[in-house]
Design an enzyme around this catalytic site. Sequence first.
Site, PDB file in Angstrom:
ATOM      1  N   ARG A  15       0.847  -1.197   0.000  1.00 42.80           N
ATOM      2  CA  ARG A  15       0.000   0.000   0.000  1.00 42.80           C
ATOM      3  C   ARG A  15       0.892   1.261   0.000  1.00 42.80           C
ATOM      4  O   ARG A  15       1.035   1.928  -1.011  1.00 42.80           O
ATOM      5  CB  ARG A  15      -0.953  -0.016   1.216  1.00 42.80           C
ATOM      6  CG  ARG A  15      -2.120   0.965   1.095  1.00 42.80           C
ATOM      7  CD  ARG A  15      -1.779   2.394   1.395  1.00 42.80           C
ATOM      8  NE  ARG A  15      -1.248   2.592   2.751  1.00 42.80           N
ATOM      9  CZ  ARG A  15      -0.709   3.721   3.177  1.00 42.80           C
ATOM     10  NH1 ARG A  15      -0.631   4.778   2.367  1.00 42.80           N
ATOM     11  NH2 ARG A  15      -0.242   3.824   4.400  1.00 42.80           N
ATOM     12  N   ASP A  16       1.541   1.528   1.127  1.00 46.47           N
ATOM     13  CA  ASP A  16       2.342   2.756   1.239  1.00 46.47           C
ATOM     14  C   ASP A  16       3.477   2.723   0.224  1.00 46.47           C
ATOM     15  O   ASP A  16       3.887   3.763  -0.310  1.00 46.47           O
ATOM     16  CB  ASP A  16       2.902   2.866   2.663  1.00 46.47           C
ATOM     17  CG  ASP A  16       3.134   4.299   3.108  1.00 46.47           C
ATOM     18  OD1 ASP A  16       3.067   5.205   2.268  1.00 46.47           O
ATOM     19  OD2 ASP A  16       3.408   4.512   4.301  1.00 46.47           O
ATOM     20  N   HIS A 207       4.319   4.224  12.927  1.00 43.25           N
ATOM     21  CA  HIS A 207       4.487   4.108  11.477  1.00 43.25           C
ATOM     22  C   HIS A 207       5.633   5.043  11.101  1.00 43.25           C
ATOM     23  O   HIS A 207       5.521   6.260  11.274  1.00 43.25           O
ATOM     24  CB  HIS A 207       3.174   4.515  10.805  1.00 43.25           C
ATOM     25  CG  HIS A 207       3.209   4.566   9.305  1.00 43.25           C
ATOM     26  ND1 HIS A 207       2.691   3.569   8.520  1.00 43.25           N
ATOM     27  CD2 HIS A 207       3.692   5.506   8.448  1.00 43.25           C
ATOM     28  CE1 HIS A 207       2.839   3.888   7.234  1.00 43.25           C
ATOM     29  NE2 HIS A 207       3.445   5.056   7.164  1.00 43.25           N
ATOM     30  N   HIS A 209       8.969   6.433   8.570  1.00 44.43           N
ATOM     31  CA  HIS A 209       9.660   6.544   7.280  1.00 44.43           C
ATOM     32  C   HIS A 209      11.125   6.822   7.587  1.00 44.43           C
ATOM     33  O   HIS A 209      11.440   7.548   8.525  1.00 44.43           O
ATOM     34  CB  HIS A 209       9.035   7.655   6.428  1.00 44.43           C
ATOM     35  CG  HIS A 209       7.724   7.233   5.832  1.00 44.43           C
ATOM     36  ND1 HIS A 209       7.597   6.837   4.525  1.00 44.43           N
ATOM     37  CD2 HIS A 209       6.500   7.099   6.385  1.00 44.43           C
ATOM     38  CE1 HIS A 209       6.338   6.488   4.287  1.00 44.43           C
ATOM     39  NE2 HIS A 209       5.640   6.639   5.404  1.00 44.43           N
ATOM     40  N   CYS A 240       4.865   9.153   0.550  1.00 50.55           N
ATOM     41  CA  CYS A 240       3.519   9.698   0.412  1.00 50.55           C
ATOM     42  C   CYS A 240       3.504  10.624  -0.789  1.00 50.55           C
ATOM     43  O   CYS A 240       4.275  11.581  -0.848  1.00 50.55           O
ATOM     44  CB  CYS A 240       3.118  10.461   1.677  1.00 50.55           C
ATOM     45  SG  CYS A 240       1.540  11.299   1.517  1.00 50.55           S
ATOM     46  N   ASN A 249       9.297   3.743   3.784  1.00 47.68           N
ATOM     47  CA  ASN A 249       9.096   3.303   5.165  1.00 47.68           C
ATOM     48  C   ASN A 249      10.361   2.623   5.664  1.00 47.68           C
ATOM     49  O   ASN A 249      11.218   2.224   4.881  1.00 47.68           O
ATOM     50  CB  ASN A 249       7.968   2.259   5.237  1.00 47.68           C
ATOM     51  CG  ASN A 249       6.634   2.819   4.842  1.00 47.68           C
ATOM     52  OD1 ASN A 249       6.235   2.707   3.698  1.00 47.68           O
ATOM     53  ND2 ASN A 249       5.949   3.438   5.778  1.00 47.68           N
TER      54      ASN A 249
HETATM   55  N1  COA Z   1     -13.212   5.348  -3.413  1.00 44.11           N
HETATM   56  C1  COA Z   1     -13.646   5.591  -4.665  1.00 44.11           C
HETATM   57  N2  COA Z   1     -14.266   6.725  -5.035  1.00 44.11           N
HETATM   58  C2  COA Z   1     -14.450   7.656  -4.077  1.00 44.11           C
HETATM   59  C3  COA Z   1     -14.007   7.462  -2.777  1.00 44.11           C
HETATM   60  C4  COA Z   1     -13.352   6.258  -2.437  1.00 44.11           C
HETATM   61  N3  COA Z   1     -12.891   6.005  -1.198  1.00 44.11           N
HETATM   62  N4  COA Z   1     -14.308   8.554  -2.061  1.00 44.11           N
HETATM   63  C5  COA Z   1     -14.948   9.401  -2.880  1.00 44.11           C
HETATM   64  N5  COA Z   1     -15.054   8.860  -4.112  1.00 44.11           N
HETATM   65  C6  COA Z   1     -15.678   9.454  -5.299  1.00 44.11           C
HETATM   66  C7  COA Z   1     -17.077   9.947  -4.999  1.00 44.11           C
HETATM   67  O1  COA Z   1     -18.004   8.919  -5.142  1.00 44.11           O
HETATM   68  C8  COA Z   1     -17.247  11.011  -6.046  1.00 44.11           C
HETATM   69  O2  COA Z   1     -17.528  10.386  -7.303  1.00 44.11           O
HETATM   70  P1  COA Z   1     -18.434  11.114  -8.402  1.00 44.11           P
HETATM   71  O3  COA Z   1     -17.654  12.325  -8.797  1.00 44.11           O
HETATM   72  O4  COA Z   1     -18.521  10.066  -9.460  1.00 44.11           O
HETATM   73  O5  COA Z   1     -19.714  11.425  -7.694  1.00 44.11           O
HETATM   74  C9  COA Z   1     -15.850  11.608  -6.151  1.00 44.11           C
HETATM   75  O6  COA Z   1     -14.960  10.615  -5.643  1.00 44.11           O
HETATM   76  C10 COA Z   1     -15.672  12.881  -5.385  1.00 44.11           C
HETATM   77  O7  COA Z   1     -16.042  12.660  -4.022  1.00 44.11           O
HETATM   78  P2  COA Z   1     -15.500  13.597  -2.854  1.00 44.11           P
HETATM   79  O8  COA Z   1     -15.988  13.096  -1.565  1.00 44.11           O
HETATM   80  O9  COA Z   1     -15.804  15.040  -3.213  1.00 44.11           O
HETATM   81  O10 COA Z   1     -13.956  13.290  -2.931  1.00 44.11           O
HETATM   82  P3  COA Z   1     -12.738  14.240  -3.263  1.00 44.11           P
HETATM   83  O11 COA Z   1     -12.634  14.437  -4.713  1.00 44.11           O
HETATM   84  O12 COA Z   1     -12.766  15.425  -2.378  1.00 44.11           O
HETATM   85  O13 COA Z   1     -11.535  13.282  -2.806  1.00 44.11           O
HETATM   86  C11 COA Z   1     -10.736  11.543  -1.360  1.00 44.11           C
HETATM   87  C12 COA Z   1     -11.432  12.880  -1.460  1.00 44.11           C
HETATM   88  C13 COA Z   1     -10.462  11.285   0.103  1.00 44.11           C
HETATM   89  C14 COA Z   1     -11.639  10.478  -1.934  1.00 44.11           C
HETATM   90  C15 COA Z   1      -9.419  11.601  -2.184  1.00 44.11           C
HETATM   91  O14 COA Z   1      -8.699  12.760  -1.858  1.00 44.11           O
HETATM   92  C16 COA Z   1      -8.549  10.402  -1.930  1.00 44.11           C
HETATM   93  O15 COA Z   1      -8.881   9.310  -2.354  1.00 44.11           O
HETATM   94  N6  COA Z   1      -7.409  10.562  -1.221  1.00 44.11           N
HETATM   95  C17 COA Z   1      -6.556   9.463  -0.862  1.00 44.11           C
HETATM   96  C18 COA Z   1      -5.140   9.924  -0.833  1.00 44.11           C
HETATM   97  C19 COA Z   1      -4.216   8.806  -0.460  1.00 44.11           C
HETATM   98  O16 COA Z   1      -4.466   7.633  -0.648  1.00 44.11           O
HETATM   99  N7  COA Z   1      -3.083   9.203   0.086  1.00 44.11           N
HETATM  100  C20 COA Z   1      -2.075   8.295   0.471  1.00 44.11           C
HETATM  101  C21 COA Z   1      -2.349   7.687   1.790  1.00 44.11           C
HETATM  102  S1  COA Z   1      -1.396   8.397   3.089  1.00 44.11           S
HETATM  103 ZN    ZN Z   2       3.508   6.210   5.435  1.00 50.34          ZN
END
Ligand code: COA
Ligand code: ZN
Length: 316
Positions: A15-16, A207, A209, A240, A249
């Site tokens: 994942r990370d 956790h 790095h 990240c 990590n």
């Molecule tokens: N899985 C799949 N789709 C998702 C989702 C998820 N967990 N969460 C939201 N969505 C979809 C919504 O259904 C929506 O779809 P649509 O446009 O078709 O209606 C769209 O994304 C926008 O939803 P919203 O709640 O406004 O999300 P956002 O665009 O503000 O994004 C996150 C927020 C959290 C979903 C996004 O920033 C993200 O996935 N971040 C993860 C970052 C990450 O993994 N970082 C590394 C880990 S440390």
């Molecule tokens: Zn991390």
Amino acid sequence: MTLTDHVTICEVGTRDGFQIEPDFIATEQKIEVVNLLAEAGLPRIEVTSFVHPKVVPQLRDAEEVMAKIRRRPGTRYAALVPNDKGAVRAADAGVDVIHTVLSASESHNLANVNMTIAESLEKLRAVMAVAARASLPVYCGISTTFGCPFEGDVPVAQVESIVRRLVDLGARGIGLADTTGMANPRQVTRVLEHVMPKFPGIEWTLHTHDTRAMAIPNILAAIECGVTNFDSSIGGLGGCPFAPGASGNVCTEDLVHCLHAMDVATGIDLDGLIAVSRRVQEIVGRTLPGQIVKAGKSDRKYAVPDAVAARLPRAS
Ligand code: COA
Ligand code: ZN
């Protein structure tokens, strides 16, 4: 040093680690790595994340990976989610545990999950409801606990207040994350001594790095504070995508080697782990930061050079 007899390692490399790989890693290869890690005895694996596929395209195959891995009894399979949509996907995919993510600093939280901390906490309340319906425990990670690449120092009072909110929401465990390797051992001790006694019954994870080569010293400091759960990545993969300067990590096989050398058990087969690390290097197509794969274990012996052997005093 006051060390424990046993620590539990959660492998987060798929994942990370994989999330920052620019080229798509074939789903079959992700499944292979998860299976090899389980066979090496990893008790916990954070397999993937259920996030927006456009934000982290590498992990867009999360459902398929979860569906096709071989589930080893004795390994607990988790996935990371930022919100309830992710939690529903993770629960449907059959995870054993849900890991959540939010940051201790506003700017990193916005960069990572496009939400303020308050908005994230509301989403995590919804995650808890999904998890409760599916009878899944939730472990909540807090990124940038020991410093933020945008804001610098993060006050321990801020960390404490987020931990309190997460514990009140029903978190079973809390993971304190040093997202960009800013922590040092004395700071780790100070933060842990501040928060741990206030939340009895919580399972704590560190956790780390290894961005600044302080991950293992930080882990040793945390062990001395009573932490027994640590995240690490095979080969030292990781970083990240939403934190400038982030790198891998702490390397799983280097950490296991260090712990076993001090008679701290992990239940992991170190030789098996080293073989997995070599395979992961093949898959990502480059040398990874881990040291043990290059140096061999500390009991490695080299042939004595002839000139030295000729002058060695003979045993009588
Ligand atoms: N899985 C799949 N789709 C998702 C989702 C998820 N967990 N969460 C939201 N969505 C979809 C919504 O259904 C929506 O779809 P649509 O446009 O078709 O209606 C769209 O994304 C926008 O939803 P919203 O709640 O406004 O999300 P956002 O665009 O503000 O994004 C996150 C927020 C959290 C979903 C996004 O920033 C993200 O996935 N971040 C993860 C970052 C990450 O993994 N970082 C590394 C880990 S440390
Ligand atoms: Zn991390």
